[in-house]
Design a protein around this motif. Structure first.
Motif, PDB file in Angstrom:
ATOM      1  N   ASN A   4       0.827  -1.204   0.000  1.00  0.00           N
ATOM      2  CA  ASN A   4       0.000   0.000   0.000  1.00  0.00           C
ATOM      3  C   ASN A   4       0.863   1.257   0.000  1.00  0.00           C
ATOM      4  O   ASN A   4       0.527   2.246  -0.654  1.00  0.00           O
ATOM      5  N   GLN A   8       0.866   4.228  -2.797  1.00  0.00           N
ATOM      6  CA  GLN A   8       0.745   5.647  -2.452  1.00  0.00           C
ATOM      7  C   GLN A   8       1.909   6.441  -3.033  1.00  0.00           C
ATOM      8  O   GLN A   8       1.711   7.512  -3.608  1.00  0.00           O
ATOM      9  N   GLU A  12       1.841   9.364  -5.905  1.00  0.00           N
ATOM     10  CA  GLU A  12       2.402  10.692  -5.630  1.00  0.00           C
ATOM     11  C   GLU A  12       3.557  11.045  -6.565  1.00  0.00           C
ATOM     12  O   GLU A  12       4.089  12.143  -6.497  1.00  0.00           O
TER      13      GLU A  12
END
Length: 84
Positions: A4, A8, A12
């Motif tokens: 995870n 992320q 980003e």
């Protein structure tokens, strides 16, 4: 958790952090196919198409019937055609 975190970081635009997180996830669960997909996408985002192709091929070998298999095959083909 590491997978995870990789997702992320990838979202980003932090490909280095994503590569580190996906590698951590794969060291804990080496048969987790989505980790290789993420790793390949992170390498691609960072501009390392050779490493991306390698990771994405492992993903396809582990999950040949994945819903995104055709898309991943196309990305590999695109990387290969752009490398010449």
């Amino acid at each position: 958790t590491a997978y995870n975190a990789g997702n992320q970081a990838l979202f980003e635009g932090n490909s280095d952090a994503a590569v580190r997180a996906y590698r951590q996830a794969l060291s804990a669960a080496p048969t987790f196919a989505p980790g290789y997909r993420g790793l390949g996408l992170a390498f691609a985002q960072g501009g390392d198409n050779t490493a991306a192709i390698t990771a994405l091929r492992v993903y396809l070998k582990m999950a040949p019937h994945a819903k995104d298999a055709a898309l991943i095959k196309q990305r590999i083909a695109d990387f290969l055609s752009n490398s010449h």
